[in-house]
Design a protein around this motif. Structure first.
Motif, short mmCIF file in Angstrom:
data_model
loop_
_atom_site.label_atom_id
_atom_site.label_comp_id
_atom_site.label_asym_id
_atom_site.label_seq_id
_atom_site.Cartn_x
_atom_site.Cartn_y
_atom_site.Cartn_z
N GLN A 2 44.58 33.84 83.07
CA GLN A 2 44.17 33.30 82.73
C GLN A 2 42.45 34.20 82.82
O GLN A 2 41.40 32.77 82.02
CB GLN A 2 43.75 32.13 84.87
CG GLN A 2 42.59 30.86 83.19
CD GLN A 2 43.30 29.90 84.06
OE1 GLN A 2 43.68 30.50 85.73
NE2 GLN A 2 42.06 28.79 84.71
N VAL A 3 42.22 35.09 83.78
CA VAL A 3 40.83 35.41 83.47
C VAL A 3 40.57 36.35 82.28
O VAL A 3 40.22 36.25 81.82
CB VAL A 3 41.20 36.77 84.59
CG1 VAL A 3 39.71 37.31 84.66
CG2 VAL A 3 41.38 35.63 86.29
N ASP A 23 37.91 26.67 83.74
CA ASP A 23 38.18 27.44 84.34
C ASP A 23 36.90 27.92 85.08
O ASP A 23 37.25 28.43 85.98
CB ASP A 23 37.61 29.34 83.54
CG ASP A 23 38.72 29.12 82.26
OD1 ASP A 23 39.48 29.08 82.80
OD2 ASP A 23 37.98 29.99 81.29
N LEU A 27 38.99 29.77 88.50
CA LEU A 27 38.99 31.34 89.10
C LEU A 27 36.98 31.75 89.50
O LEU A 27 35.92 30.56 90.07
CB LEU A 27 38.16 32.22 87.22
CG LEU A 27 39.23 31.97 86.56
CD1 LEU A 27 38.65 32.13 85.01
CD2 LEU A 27 40.78 32.87 86.89
N GLN A 31 36.79 37.65 90.00
CA GLN A 31 38.17 37.46 89.25
C GLN A 31 37.12 38.11 88.40
O GLN A 31 38.26 38.66 86.69
CB GLN A 31 39.06 36.68 89.56
CG GLN A 31 39.99 36.78 89.96
CD GLN A 31 40.63 35.12 90.16
OE1 GLN A 31 39.70 33.85 90.20
NE2 GLN A 31 42.27 35.34 91.13
N VAL A 32 36.10 36.97 87.16
CA VAL A 32 35.67 37.32 86.02
C VAL A 32 34.88 38.28 86.22
O VAL A 32 35.01 39.07 84.92
CB VAL A 32 35.14 36.42 86.05
CG1 VAL A 32 34.10 36.25 84.57
CG2 VAL A 32 35.50 34.46 86.40
#
Length: 55
Positions: A2-3, A23, A27, A31-32
């Motif tokens: 997903q990241v 997101d 998240l 992580q981003v």
């Protein structure tokens, strides 16, 4: 996964508002940031390899 998806769409600059909100809720900023650094490194490496291949 997903990241990586979120970072790649951010690099491209196109994003649905619903995906952005999903997101943002799932998240973490760490992580981003890590995904962005890895994505930028892969992008730069791909450009360097492309230039070396062409020249």
């Amino acid at each position: 996964m997903q990241v990586a998806k979120a970072v790649s769409w951010a690099f491209f600059g196109v994003r649905k508002k619903s995906d952005l909100e999903m997101d943002a809720s799932s998240l973490t900023p760490a992580q981003v940031v890590i995904g962005g650094i890895i994505g930028a490194a892969v992008f730069v490496l791909a450009l360097v390899l492309l230039v070396k291949f062409v020249t």
